[in-house]
Design an enzyme around this catalytic site. Sequence first.
Site, short mmCIF file in Angstrom:
data_model
loop_
_atom_site.label_atom_id
_atom_site.label_comp_id
_atom_site.label_asym_id
_atom_site.label_seq_id
_atom_site.Cartn_x
_atom_site.Cartn_y
_atom_site.Cartn_z
N HIS A 70 18.43 40.14 66.89
CA HIS A 70 17.67 40.11 68.15
C HIS A 70 17.73 41.45 68.84
CE1 HIS A 70 17.10 35.78 67.80
NE2 HIS A 70 18.27 35.82 67.18
N LYS A 78 39.23 68.59 71.75
CA LYS A 78 40.53 68.34 72.40
C LYS A 78 40.98 69.60 73.15
CE LYS A 78 42.20 65.15 68.83
NZ LYS A 78 43.20 64.90 67.79
N GLY A 82 45.56 58.71 59.42
CA GLY A 82 45.45 57.73 60.51
C GLY A 82 44.47 56.60 60.19
N ARG A 83 43.30 56.96 59.66
CA ARG A 83 42.27 55.93 59.42
C ARG A 83 42.58 55.09 58.18
NH1 ARG A 83 40.68 61.09 59.17
NH2 ARG A 83 39.80 61.98 57.27
N LYS A 132 50.58 58.38 65.16
CA LYS A 132 51.15 59.13 64.05
C LYS A 132 51.75 60.45 64.56
CE LYS A 132 49.72 61.41 59.81
NZ LYS A 132 48.65 61.69 58.87
N GLU A 178 45.24 60.31 74.92
CA GLU A 178 44.93 58.95 75.41
C GLU A 178 46.17 58.06 75.33
OE1 GLU A 178 43.21 60.71 73.25
OE2 GLU A 178 41.05 60.51 73.54
N GLU A 223 34.72 60.01 59.80
CA GLU A 223 35.78 61.02 59.96
C GLU A 223 36.16 61.57 58.57
OE1 GLU A 223 39.88 60.29 61.71
OE2 GLU A 223 38.92 61.09 63.49
O1 LIG Z 1 47.81 58.32 65.59
P1 LIG Z 1 47.50 59.53 66.38
O2 LIG Z 1 48.27 60.74 65.92
O3 LIG Z 1 47.70 59.28 67.85
O4 LIG Z 1 45.98 59.91 66.15
C1 LIG Z 1 44.95 59.05 66.54
C2 LIG Z 1 43.63 59.46 65.94
O5 LIG Z 1 43.28 60.76 66.35
C3 LIG Z 1 42.67 61.47 65.28
O6 LIG Z 1 43.56 62.43 64.86
C4 LIG Z 1 41.38 62.13 65.70
O7 LIG Z 1 41.49 62.78 66.89
C5 LIG Z 1 42.44 60.42 64.21
O8 LIG Z 1 42.33 60.95 62.95
C6 LIG Z 1 43.61 59.52 64.42
O9 LIG Z 1 43.45 58.27 63.82
#
Ligand SMILES: O=P(O)(O)OC[C@H]1O[C@](O)(CO)[C@@H](O)[C@@H]1O
Length: 550
Positions: A382, A510, A265-266, A204, A210, A351
Site C-alpha cells: 500500500h 564523525k 560490528g555488523r 565494540k 551515541e 556498509e
Molecule cells: O560497536 P561500536 O564500536 O560502538 O560501533 C557501532 C557501529 O559504528 C560503526 O563503526 C559505524 O560508525 C559500525 O560499523 C558499528 O557497527
Amino acid sequence: MASELRLDQLPSYAKLRELADKLRKIAIIEFLTVDAARACDFTCSAAGLQLDYSKQLIDRNTRETLWQLAAEAELPARIQDLLNGAEVNNTERRPALHTLLRAGGNGALADKYREVVATREAMRVSAEKLISGQHRGFTDAAITDVVNIGIGGSDLGPRLVTEALRPYQNSIACHYVANVDPADLQDTLLDLVPETTLFIVCSKSFRTEETLTNSLVARDWMRAAGASDSDLRRHFLAITTNLEAATEFGIPRENCLPMWDWVGGRYSVWSAIGLSCAIAVGWDNFQQFLAGAGAMDRHLAEAPIASNMPIMLSLLEVWNRNLLGAGNHAVLPYDQSLVRLPDFLQQLTMESNGKRVALDGGALDYPTGPVLWGSAGTMGQHSFHQLLHQGTELCPADFVLPLTTHTGMHKQHRRLVANCLAQSRALLLGRTEAMAKRSLLSRGYDEERATALAPHLAMPGNRPHNVISMQSLTPATLGALLALYEHRTYCSSVLWGVNAFDQWGVELGKEIGAQILTLLEDASRPSSMDPATNRLISEWRRAQAPEASE
Ligand SMILES: O=P(O)(O)OC[C@H]1O[C@](O)(CO)[C@@H](O)[C@@H]1O
C-alpha cells in the site's frame, strides 16, 4: 587474496554482457513456460531454507556462465580464506571470523575458539542469572527489564533477533536504545523502573558517541533513583574490546564480556553483542540460532557452486546490478516479526559493499553494492509496490516467506501468504494494455474511456525476484537466514573485488560532527566552516532558548 581482481576482466564477463543484451528482450514467463523443469530446477535448499530463483531474468546458459564467473573469481578458494581466518580485511589487516562464533572446534584457530567458548559460557551464566531472577538490583528486587544501549551492529542485529523471536520470549523484556536523539532513551525509560532495570552497554570500540552519551544519561538516571557508585555494578554490563574504557566508565571487569577485533560490528550478533537476545529468548534458543547459522556456514563451505545458496544469491545480485543495471534491491519479508530485517540488511550490505575502490586501492569503473531497502509485506503493497510494478526503476527483490505462523491464526495467515504469492506473480506477469482494456470493458467502461485508461493500468511485468521460504521462522531458520545474507555479501564483495569488512566512509562525518559540536557548545566561537554550514550554525544559535546554550 586476489587483490587485483576486476569483475569486468574475468573471461566470462564479456559473454554475460552479450547474454544480458539478448535476455532483456525476453519475458521470464517464457522461460517458465518452455522449460517445464525450471520451477524445480531453479531452486536450492540449505539449512532449512529454500531459495526459488526461477523468476530471475536468466536462462540455463546464463546460469552456467554465472557459475563459470564464480569459478574464474576463485570464489570457493576465497570462501575458504574467510573460513580459515585469512586476512580478508586487508586495510585493517585482520581476518573476519564471525563464522567461528557459531562453529564447533577448528584446529587452526584453536586459541580464538577457546575464547569464543569461554565467552559463550559467560553469556549463558549471565542470561540464566537474569532469567531465573538471581540477578538482583540495588534494592534487591529482581531485574525485569534489560536496555541494550548500542548503535549500528551493536543494535540492529540484537534488536532484529529479539523482535523476530518474540514467540520464544521469556519474562525479561529487552529494549533497545540507539539514537543520540535524547528522545530515544527518554521514551524508553518512561515505562521503566531503575531498581529493576539493567543496562547492557554494547560497543565494540567503546568510543561511539551515541552509545557513550546515552550510557552516561542512563547512569545519571540510576543515580537519581538512589543507586550509589557500588550499586551501579548491579545495573550495568558492557560488551566491548575496550575493557579499559569500560572500566573507566565505571563498569568493573567482571561485568564486561569480550569482543574481538576479528569480528566486524555488523557481523557480531553471534558474539556477546547478542547477549540481550539470549536473555530475551533463553540460552537454548540462542544456541539454536547459532546452530542454524553454523549449518549455513557448512553449506557455504561444502556445497558445489551450482547448488550453493549464498553463491547463487550473490551471482544473481551481481547479474542484476552489473549486467541489468539495477541500482537497488528490495527485501520484502512477509512476516511481521521480520519487520526489522531490511534495517539490519542495510547495514550489513551497504556498509560492507558500498565501496568505490578495489582491495588494492585502485578505482573501480563498474558499480558495486546496490541500495538496499524494503519493508514487511503487506504494508509495502500500500506504499511503494506501485513503483515496483509500474515505475521506471528496475528493482529486483527478495520475498522472504515463512510458510506457517506462530500466532495460531492460520486462517488470517493464509491471506498473508496469498498476498506474497500474488505480488510475486504480478511482478512476473504484469498486464498488457490489451488485457487492461478488456478488463475495463468487462467492468462497464465505454470504449473511449477504456482506451484512455488502459495505458495507466498496463504493467510491464518481467521484474526479477527471488522467493526465500522456510517451514517456519524459528531460532535456527533465523540464524540460517542472517548467515545466508552475510555470505551473499561476502561472495559479492569477492566478485566486485572490494573489502567487505572495513567502513572508512563513516569516519569523516564523525570528525566533522565533533568539530561542529564545539561550535554549538560555545556560541562565542566564530564558525569557519563552509558558508552553507555557517548559516545553519547561526540559525541554530538563534533558535536556542537562553538556558539551552549552557
Ligand atoms: O560497536 P561500536 O564500536 O560502538 O560501533 C557501532 C557501529 O559504528 C560503526 O563503526 C559505524 O560508525 C559500525 O560499523 C558499528 O557497527
